[in-house]
Design an enzyme around this catalytic site. Structure first.
Site, short mmCIF file in Angstrom:
data_model
loop_
_atom_site.label_atom_id
_atom_site.label_comp_id
_atom_site.label_asym_id
_atom_site.label_seq_id
_atom_site.Cartn_x
_atom_site.Cartn_y
_atom_site.Cartn_z
N SER A 16 -66.80 8.79 34.74
CA SER A 16 -67.68 9.11 35.86
C SER A 16 -69.16 9.07 35.47
O SER A 16 -69.54 9.52 34.40
CB SER A 16 -67.34 10.50 36.38
N ASN A 73 -64.82 12.00 41.09
CA ASN A 73 -65.31 13.12 40.29
C ASN A 73 -66.02 14.09 41.24
O ASN A 73 -66.95 13.71 41.93
CB ASN A 73 -66.26 12.54 39.23
N CYS A 130 -70.74 19.71 34.18
CA CYS A 130 -71.98 18.95 34.15
C CYS A 130 -73.12 19.82 33.62
O CYS A 130 -73.42 20.86 34.18
CB CYS A 130 -72.35 18.45 35.55
N LYS A 155 -62.02 18.28 34.27
CA LYS A 155 -62.86 17.78 33.18
C LYS A 155 -63.60 18.93 32.50
O LYS A 155 -64.37 19.64 33.13
CB LYS A 155 -63.86 16.76 33.72
N ILE A 196 -64.31 14.68 26.61
CA ILE A 196 -65.31 15.71 26.84
C ILE A 196 -66.40 15.19 27.79
O ILE A 196 -66.66 13.99 27.84
CB ILE A 196 -66.00 16.16 25.53
N GLY A 236 -65.51 10.18 24.88
CA GLY A 236 -66.65 10.61 24.10
C GLY A 236 -66.91 9.59 23.01
O GLY A 236 -66.24 9.58 21.98
N THR A 243 -70.60 5.52 28.16
CA THR A 243 -71.85 4.89 27.75
C THR A 243 -71.69 3.44 27.28
O THR A 243 -72.58 2.62 27.50
CB THR A 243 -72.49 5.75 26.64
C1 LIG Z 1 -75.71 8.51 32.71
C2 LIG Z 1 -74.48 9.37 32.68
C3 LIG Z 1 -74.06 10.01 33.86
C4 LIG Z 1 -72.93 10.82 33.87
N1 LIG Z 1 -72.52 11.42 35.04
C5 LIG Z 1 -71.38 12.16 35.07
C6 LIG Z 1 -70.89 12.72 36.28
O1 LIG Z 1 -71.46 12.54 37.36
N2 LIG Z 1 -69.75 13.46 36.24
C7 LIG Z 1 -69.07 13.68 35.06
O2 LIG Z 1 -68.04 14.36 35.06
N3 LIG Z 1 -69.50 13.14 33.91
C8 LIG Z 1 -70.63 12.39 33.88
N4 LIG Z 1 -71.05 11.83 32.68
C9 LIG Z 1 -70.28 12.08 31.45
C10 LIG Z 1 -69.33 10.92 31.13
O3 LIG Z 1 -68.39 10.74 32.18
C11 LIG Z 1 -68.59 11.17 29.81
O4 LIG Z 1 -67.86 12.38 29.92
C12 LIG Z 1 -69.51 11.28 28.63
O5 LIG Z 1 -70.59 10.39 28.75
C13 LIG Z 1 -68.83 11.04 27.28
O6 LIG Z 1 -68.30 9.73 27.17
P1 LIG Z 1 -69.10 8.49 26.48
O7 LIG Z 1 -69.61 8.97 25.16
O8 LIG Z 1 -68.11 7.39 26.39
O9 LIG Z 1 -70.23 8.16 27.41
C14 LIG Z 1 -72.20 11.02 32.66
C15 LIG Z 1 -72.62 10.37 31.49
C16 LIG Z 1 -73.74 9.55 31.49
C17 LIG Z 1 -74.15 8.88 30.21
#
Ligand SMILES: Cc1cc2nc3c(=O)[nH]c(=O)nc-3n(C[C@H](O)[C@H](O)[C@H](O)COP(=O)(O)O)c2cc1C
Ligand SMILES: Cc1cc2nc3c(=O)[nH]c(=O)nc-3n(C[C@H](O)[C@H](O)[C@H](O)COP(=O)(O)OP(=O)(O)OC[C@H]3O[C@@H](n4cnc5c(N)ncnc54)[C@H](O)[C@@H]3O)c2cc1C
Ligand code: FES
Lengths: 252, 303
Positions: B21, B99, B130, B165, B191, B243, B266
């Site tokens: 998300s 989400n 969040c 989450k 996470i 993560g 990411t």
């Molecule tokens: C720009 C951005 C926006 C995000 N927005 C949300 C969100 O709206 N809701 C949510 O549960 N997680 C959000 N996340 C968290 C991601 O879903 C994920 O849990 C977190 O980035 C870890 O995974 P990654 O290291 O692969 O990015 C966001 C992350 C990023 C980088």
């Protein structure tokens, strides 16, 4: 997503370089004001891609030009590219400058520092439409004025430097052309204070003005919402609804 | 042929690769890059009851092998989602999860209720984690009491899959996981981002408008792996790990630690086709090690 080959890396001086990228396949159509996202490599300091404006496209030779200023690790690494290296790019991204339909339009393109980059391609597209524009290019000193010869192929070039080493001394907004001529549309790209000053000038003359913003970006294609700017419609993404904005849409 | 199907509580995914998300928009942003029908599932942007402008710019800072974000749940609200976005994405041939976030328990309840009737949405991901909104959000996910309360109330109105989450910004993640499982969570994802901060020393100012933000990317992977392993060992419901996943090997590590599926966040920004590469990499790995099903490696860590 495309892999392009570095055909040439021209060091313009110790701060700026021009990457000429080529492709065996036909390049997609690109519009002035659009940008690319360049992958630098996987080193810890250059994790995300770097957004860079389209400086020029030569469809006959299938070449894409990127004019880059060395700022930090990412642009420094790019400056060491060698002929034959492959660069991975997302392109073309974002919206573009408005091209007027009227051939008699009086247009001014104001650029500062490396912000001149998208204006070269814009000038070339305007010339294709039969419009010869005025370029007003500014820099701190003559070393910050770039591609003057290329610009002169597409329009009339006026310059300022803050230290007076080239052209009129002062900021772009101090240039005499602004008191002597009236324009239908002004385009600008460069440091924010400069673009704000240009926008204020345009407003005082009741002239439309389009600026190109450089907000920090994570994705470049509308997925992360990191790059927003404040506008009359609330927060909008610079990478998809911009980078070019009419200043009436921004709260400038 | 290796079997890639995984079961997450009430929902079966065609494969364990999902997108996270807030990093994948509504999927439409990626249609030019990949065939969405190949991935196991998509979790769309954080959705709240009312429209939110999110935090002021700057909202992003690049950090070594990661990034901090402070988007603050910018979205047009659940009404807009139901009426304007859902019709454009409902025919994607992949499992779409929404989400859901809120500032009050009522926000969560009403939002979940409105999503319950959407045929093509098999579940919601309850975001109680969040770090980028002042009220609610992470606050719900950092104590067992409030985490349980949100899940209990939403469970009463939402009949399909509830994936909860979790926030990593807690002392004992397994404890929170057990609490939400007890209230009827169908699965647990983790996470969310880790609370962090970046400073511009030259200007002596914080980089983000909100001063602190959420860290994501490879920099968080060891923490995420540890937490997924702890949670998977504590609960019976399926766990979805994320993560810092950048490639298939990273994803396989999460599966071995006990995750039944993984989400990629990411990494999509750097390579918008990464989800397909991860999927193909998992398939290769299974073939290479003679596993007939991805389920054979879930929690297969030898300790
Ligand atoms: C720009 C951005 C926006 C995000 N927005 C949300 C969100 O709206 N809701 C949510 O549960 N997680 C959000 N996340 C968290 C991601 O879903 C994920 O849990 C977190 O980035 C870890 O995974 P990654 O290291 O692969 O990015 C966001 C992350 C990023 C980088
Ligand atoms: C639409 C757009 C077009 C651009 N066009 C050009 C161009 O044609 N030529 C050129 O030289 N530069 C251009 N820039 C600026 C260029 O992206 C930055 O100078 C570059 O990202 C700096 O990276 P770095 O690693 O060298 O610097 P660092 O300061 O080490 O970068 C750290 C982080 O901040 C980001 N960042 C730093 N400065 C900027 C900035 N000014 N704008 C956006 N992000 C930034 C980087 O991407 C990186 O994530 C453009 C920016 C945008 C948004
Ligand atoms: S940079 Fe990601 S939405 Fe604009």
């Amino acid at each position: 997503m495309l892999d392009l080959i570095v055909k040439e890396n021209k060091q313009l001086n110790n701060q700026y370089f021009l990457l000429i990228l080529g492709s065996p396949d036909e390049l997609p159509e690109m519009y002035p004001g659009q940008f690319v996202e360049v992958r630098v490599d996987n080193s810890p300091e250059t994790f995300l891609r770097r957004p860079i404006s389209i400086n020029f496209v030569d469809y006959k030779r299938n070449e894409l030009w990127l004019l880059i200023q060395i700022i930090g690790e990412g642009t420094r690494k790019l400056s060491t590219c060698k002929q034959g290296d492959l660069l991975n790019l997302l392109l073309p991204l974002g919206n573009s400058y408005t091209i007027p339909t009227n051939e008699d339009s009086k247009l001014l393109l104001v650029g500062g520092g490396v912000g001149i980059a998208p204006l070269l391609y814009l000038g070339s597209k305007l010339k294709e439409k039969g419009i010869i524009c005025d370029f007003l290019l500014g820099g701190r000193s003559k070393y910050n004025l770039l591609q003057l010869e290329e610009f002169s192929n597409f329009g009339n070039v006026f310059t300022t430097t803050e230290d007076g080493t080239y052209g009129e001394k002062g900021f772009v907004t101090n240039h005499s052309i602004l008191t002597n001529k009236k324009y239908d549309l002004i385009y600008s790209c460069g440091p924010t204070p400069m673009m704000k000053a240009v926008a204020a000038y345009a407003k005082s003359k009741n002239t439309e003005c389009e600026v190109s913003l450089e907000n920090t970006m994570a994705c470049g294609f509308g997925a992360c919402l990191c790059c927003v700017t404040d506008s009359v419609d609330g927060h909008v993404c610079v990478c998809t609804e911009g980078p070019v904005f009419n200043t009436s849409k921004l709260k400038w | 042929m290796v079997d890639l199907k995984v079961k997450l509580g009430q929902v079966e995914l065609k494969n364990p690769v999902m997108t996270a998300s807030g990093t994948f928009g509504y999927g439409t942003e990626y249609q030019d890059f990949i065939d969405l029908s190949r991935i196991g599932g998509i979790v769309v942007k954080g959705t709240t009851l009312r429209s939110r402008q999110g935090n002021a710019y700057p909202r992003m800072a690049e950090t070594p092998l990661g990034m901090l974000n402070a988007v603050g749940l910018q979205n047009k609200g659940v009404d807009y989602f139901v009426n304007n976005i859902y019709p454009t994405i409902k025919d994607f041939e992949t499992a779409i999860f929404v989400n859901v976030s809120g500032s009050t328990i009522d926000d969560y309840i009403i939002t979940a209720e409105m999503l319950n009737d959407l045929d093509r949405i098999p579940g919601i991901e309850l975001n109680i984690s969040c770090p980028n909104v002042k009220e609610g959000g992470m606050a719900f996910g950092t104590s067992c009491l409030s985490a349980s309360q949100v899940v209990r109330e939403v469970r009463k109105v939402y009949k399909k899959e509830i994936m909860v989450k979790l926030s990593p910004n807690v002392t004992d993640i397994a404890e929170i996981a057990l609490a939400v499982e007890a209230e009827g969570a169908d699965s647990i994802s983790l996470i969310n981002t880790i609370l962090g901060m970046a400073i511009n020393a030259e200007k002596r100012i914080p980089v983000l408008s909100t001063i602190t933000g959420g860290l994501s990317g490879p920099a968080v992977k060891p923490v995420a792996l540890r937490m997924v392993w702890q949670v998977a060992n504590a609960v019976k419901v399926p766990v979805i790990g994320m993560g810092g996943i950048m490639n298939a090997t990273d994803a396989i590590e999460f599966l071995l630690a006990g995750a039944s599926a993984i989400q990629i966040g990411t990494a999509n920004f750097i390579d918008p086709t990464v989800s397909i590469k991860v999927l193909e990499g998992i398939e290769d790995y299974l073939k290479r090690h003679n596993f007939s099903s991805v389920n054979d490696i879930i929690g297969a860590l030898e300790v």
